[in-house]
Scaffold this motif. Sequence first.
Motif, PDB file in Angstrom:
ATOM      1  N   ARG A 109       0.841  -1.214   0.000  1.00 61.58           N
ATOM      2  CA  ARG A 109       0.000   0.000   0.000  1.00 61.58           C
ATOM      3  C   ARG A 109       0.865   1.249   0.000  1.00 61.58           C
ATOM      4  O   ARG A 109       0.567   2.228  -0.710  1.00 61.58           O
ATOM      5  CB  ARG A 109      -0.911   0.024   1.224  1.00 61.58           C
ATOM      6  CG  ARG A 109      -1.832   1.235   1.270  1.00 61.58           C
ATOM      7  CD  ARG A 109      -2.584   1.365   2.571  1.00 61.58           C
ATOM      8  NE  ARG A 109      -1.764   1.886   3.650  1.00 61.58           N
ATOM      9  CZ  ARG A 109      -1.525   3.179   3.836  1.00 61.58           C
ATOM     10  NH1 ARG A 109      -1.994   4.080   3.005  1.00 61.58           N
ATOM     11  NH2 ARG A 109      -0.807   3.581   4.858  1.00 61.58           N
ATOM     12  N   GLU A 111     -15.333   5.593   9.129  1.00 55.12           N
ATOM     13  CA  GLU A 111     -15.225   4.234   8.586  1.00 55.12           C
ATOM     14  C   GLU A 111     -14.894   4.263   7.090  1.00 55.12           C
ATOM     15  O   GLU A 111     -14.093   3.459   6.611  1.00 55.12           O
ATOM     16  CB  GLU A 111     -16.532   3.470   8.814  1.00 55.12           C
ATOM     17  CG  GLU A 111     -16.822   3.134  10.274  1.00 55.12           C
ATOM     18  CD  GLU A 111     -17.346   4.325  11.074  1.00 55.12           C
ATOM     19  OE1 GLU A 111     -17.697   5.364  10.447  1.00 55.12           O
ATOM     20  OE2 GLU A 111     -17.393   4.234  12.314  1.00 55.12           O
ATOM     21  N   GLN A 112     -15.522   5.182   6.346  1.00 56.08           N
ATOM     22  CA  GLN A 112     -15.223   5.304   4.918  1.00 56.08           C
ATOM     23  C   GLN A 112     -13.762   5.677   4.691  1.00 56.08           C
ATOM     24  O   GLN A 112     -13.095   5.125   3.808  1.00 56.08           O
ATOM     25  CB  GLN A 112     -16.132   6.365   4.283  1.00 56.08           C
ATOM     26  CG  GLN A 112     -17.560   5.925   4.056  1.00 56.08           C
ATOM     27  CD  GLN A 112     -18.404   7.051   3.495  1.00 56.08           C
ATOM     28  OE1 GLN A 112     -18.462   8.145   4.052  1.00 56.08           O
ATOM     29  NE2 GLN A 112     -19.076   6.789   2.374  1.00 56.08           N
ATOM     30  N   ILE A 130     -11.157   5.248   6.764  1.00 57.52           N
ATOM     31  CA  ILE A 130     -10.267   4.169   7.180  1.00 57.52           C
ATOM     32  C   ILE A 130     -10.235   3.064   6.132  1.00 57.52           C
ATOM     33  O   ILE A 130      -9.172   2.543   5.768  1.00 57.52           O
ATOM     34  CB  ILE A 130     -10.699   3.620   8.558  1.00 57.52           C
ATOM     35  CG1 ILE A 130     -10.383   4.657   9.654  1.00 57.52           C
ATOM     36  CG2 ILE A 130     -10.005   2.289   8.860  1.00 57.52           C
ATOM     37  CD1 ILE A 130     -10.953   4.314  11.003  1.00 57.52           C
ATOM     38  N   THR A 131     -11.411   2.702   5.613  1.00 58.61           N
ATOM     39  CA  THR A 131     -11.480   1.651   4.595  1.00 58.61           C
ATOM     40  C   THR A 131     -10.773   2.079   3.322  1.00 58.61           C
ATOM     41  O   THR A 131     -10.043   1.287   2.712  1.00 58.61           O
ATOM     42  CB  THR A 131     -12.945   1.303   4.285  1.00 58.61           C
ATOM     43  OG1 THR A 131     -13.571   0.812   5.469  1.00 58.61           O
ATOM     44  CG2 THR A 131     -13.030   0.234   3.207  1.00 58.61           C
ATOM     45  N   LYS A 132     -10.951   3.333   2.914  1.00 59.07           N
ATOM     46  CA  LYS A 132     -10.335   3.829   1.689  1.00 59.07           C
ATOM     47  C   LYS A 132      -8.817   3.888   1.812  1.00 59.07           C
ATOM     48  O   LYS A 132      -8.091   3.491   0.895  1.00 59.07           O
ATOM     49  CB  LYS A 132     -10.886   5.210   1.356  1.00 59.07           C
ATOM     50  CG  LYS A 132     -10.284   5.855   0.117  1.00 59.07           C
ATOM     51  CD  LYS A 132     -10.639   5.094  -1.131  1.00 59.07           C
ATOM     52  CE  LYS A 132     -10.104   5.801  -2.373  1.00 59.07           C
ATOM     53  NZ  LYS A 132     -10.456   5.075  -3.616  1.00 59.07           N
ATOM     54  N   TRP A 167      -6.690   2.616   4.457  1.00 60.75           N
ATOM     55  CA  TRP A 167      -5.948   1.466   4.980  1.00 60.75           C
ATOM     56  C   TRP A 167      -6.498   0.113   4.523  1.00 60.75           C
ATOM     57  O   TRP A 167      -5.778  -0.871   4.545  1.00 60.75           O
ATOM     58  CB  TRP A 167      -5.912   1.504   6.508  1.00 60.75           C
ATOM     59  CG  TRP A 167      -4.998   2.544   7.053  1.00 60.75           C
ATOM     60  CD1 TRP A 167      -3.646   2.449   7.211  1.00 60.75           C
ATOM     61  CD2 TRP A 167      -5.363   3.848   7.526  1.00 60.75           C
ATOM     62  NE1 TRP A 167      -3.148   3.613   7.741  1.00 60.75           N
ATOM     63  CE2 TRP A 167      -4.173   4.485   7.947  1.00 60.75           C
ATOM     64  CE3 TRP A 167      -6.575   4.526   7.629  1.00 60.75           C
ATOM     65  CZ2 TRP A 167      -4.173   5.780   8.465  1.00 60.75           C
ATOM     66  CZ3 TRP A 167      -6.574   5.809   8.134  1.00 60.75           C
ATOM     67  CH2 TRP A 167      -5.377   6.422   8.551  1.00 60.75           C
ATOM     68  N   GLY A 168      -7.756   0.049   4.172  1.00 57.42           N
ATOM     69  CA  GLY A 168      -8.329  -1.219   3.738  1.00 57.42           C
ATOM     70  C   GLY A 168      -9.154  -1.875   4.827  1.00 57.42           C
ATOM     71  O   GLY A 168      -9.142  -1.475   5.991  1.00 57.42           O
ATOM     72  N   TYR A 169      -9.861  -2.926   4.435  1.00 57.60           N
ATOM     73  CA  TYR A 169     -10.785  -3.590   5.351  1.00 57.60           C
ATOM     74  C   TYR A 169     -10.082  -4.316   6.484  1.00 57.60           C
ATOM     75  O   TYR A 169     -10.653  -4.555   7.538  1.00 57.60           O
ATOM     76  CB  TYR A 169     -11.654  -4.593   4.588  1.00 57.60           C
ATOM     77  CG  TYR A 169     -12.683  -3.944   3.708  1.00 57.60           C
ATOM     78  CD1 TYR A 169     -13.866  -3.447   4.236  1.00 57.60           C
ATOM     79  CD2 TYR A 169     -12.467  -3.807   2.341  1.00 57.60           C
ATOM     80  CE1 TYR A 169     -14.813  -2.841   3.427  1.00 57.60           C
ATOM     81  CE2 TYR A 169     -13.406  -3.198   1.517  1.00 57.60           C
ATOM     82  CZ  TYR A 169     -14.583  -2.724   2.069  1.00 57.60           C
ATOM     83  OH  TYR A 169     -15.503  -2.114   1.274  1.00 57.60           O
ATOM     84  N   ASP A 170      -8.829  -4.724   6.282  1.00 59.92           N
ATOM     85  CA  ASP A 170      -8.138  -5.526   7.287  1.00 59.92           C
ATOM     86  C   ASP A 170      -7.362  -4.674   8.278  1.00 59.92           C
ATOM     87  O   ASP A 170      -6.560  -5.175   9.041  1.00 59.92           O
ATOM     88  CB  ASP A 170      -7.183  -6.518   6.624  1.00 59.92           C
ATOM     89  CG  ASP A 170      -6.086  -5.822   5.828  1.00 59.92           C
ATOM     90  OD1 ASP A 170      -6.225  -4.621   5.548  1.00 59.92           O
ATOM     91  OD2 ASP A 170      -5.085  -6.493   5.502  1.00 59.92           O
ATOM     92  N   PHE A 171      -7.597  -3.354   8.269  1.00 58.99           N
ATOM     93  CA  PHE A 171      -6.844  -2.474   9.162  1.00 58.99           C
ATOM     94  C   PHE A 171      -7.139  -2.797  10.614  1.00 58.99           C
ATOM     95  O   PHE A 171      -8.293  -2.921  11.025  1.00 58.99           O
ATOM     96  CB  PHE A 171      -7.210  -1.012   8.871  1.00 58.99           C
ATOM     97  CG  PHE A 171      -6.433  -0.020   9.687  1.00 58.99           C
ATOM     98  CD1 PHE A 171      -5.054   0.003   9.637  1.00 58.99           C
ATOM     99  CD2 PHE A 171      -7.084   0.887  10.501  1.00 58.99           C
ATOM    100  CE1 PHE A 171      -4.333   0.919  10.382  1.00 58.99           C
ATOM    101  CE2 PHE A 171      -6.371   1.811  11.245  1.00 58.99           C
ATOM    102  CZ  PHE A 171      -4.993   1.828  11.185  1.00 58.99           C
ATOM    103  N   GLU A 230     -10.138   4.593  15.283  1.00 54.73           N
ATOM    104  CA  GLU A 230     -10.381   5.967  14.878  1.00 54.73           C
ATOM    105  C   GLU A 230      -9.309   6.920  15.381  1.00 54.73           C
ATOM    106  O   GLU A 230      -9.059   7.958  14.753  1.00 54.73           O
ATOM    107  CB  GLU A 230     -11.765   6.410  15.357  1.00 54.73           C
ATOM    108  CG  GLU A 230     -12.905   5.697  14.640  1.00 54.73           C
ATOM    109  CD  GLU A 230     -14.273   6.181  15.065  1.00 54.73           C
ATOM    110  OE1 GLU A 230     -14.329   7.154  15.853  1.00 54.73           O
ATOM    111  OE2 GLU A 230     -15.276   5.617  14.604  1.00 54.73           O
TER     112      GLU A 230
END
Length: 224
Positions: A115, A174-175, A177-179, A181-185, A189
């Motif tokens: 990443r 949440e949006q 963080i997902t954008k 770092w990705g879902y597995d972060f 917060e």
Amino acid sequence: MAKTILIVEDQQVLREIMKEYLTDEGYKVLEACDGRQALELFQEHDVHLVILDVMLPEMDGWSVCRRIRKVSDVPILMLTARSDEDDTLLGFELGADDYVVKPCSPPILLARCKRLLENRPIQGLGDMLSGGGIMIHVPSRTVSINGENCNLTHTEFEILAYLMGNKGIILTREQLITKIWGYDFEGEERTLSSHIRNLRGKLGDHAKSIVTVVRSGYKFEDRP
């Protein structure tokens, strides 16, 4: 040409595991067992990413991070013990981009490295973004404020570009963080908040364009 990763870790076994995974992916790997050796290698080689342990002999990871940030915006990935959340946040304040908890999963470490190393196109954005006196040239990942260059870390750039690319739209934490770092972060917060705080500090008077929306998230607004 293979990108170069500098691993700074005093545990030899862990260094060797990380090196094996990274070299198998085609990266060139340099190794340092203490902070002073890390700075020497960083000065001698063209390093594209630093994997940096917090607790090191000779010079700790915070000091190494601080010194690197004085001369370079190279991505820095911190290694931290699970109980050292405050240490992790301090690393972000000093300019680290991301972190992995030790003992770390090699696939997770590899994903984090990719990443930070791959300047992925930010979907849906044009070549230029502007607002509030801030200008972003997306292909070169450069930022200027009223014509003056503004040096951001890899993660700070992605946060700012995502906010400016969705100007006026509230983006939840949440949006973001997902954008970014990705879902597995594995973080939370507080990690995002730390990066937002650093970003605002670099934007100076223009930081007011990044608006906190209570109990929701953040949005970017054109503010003079």
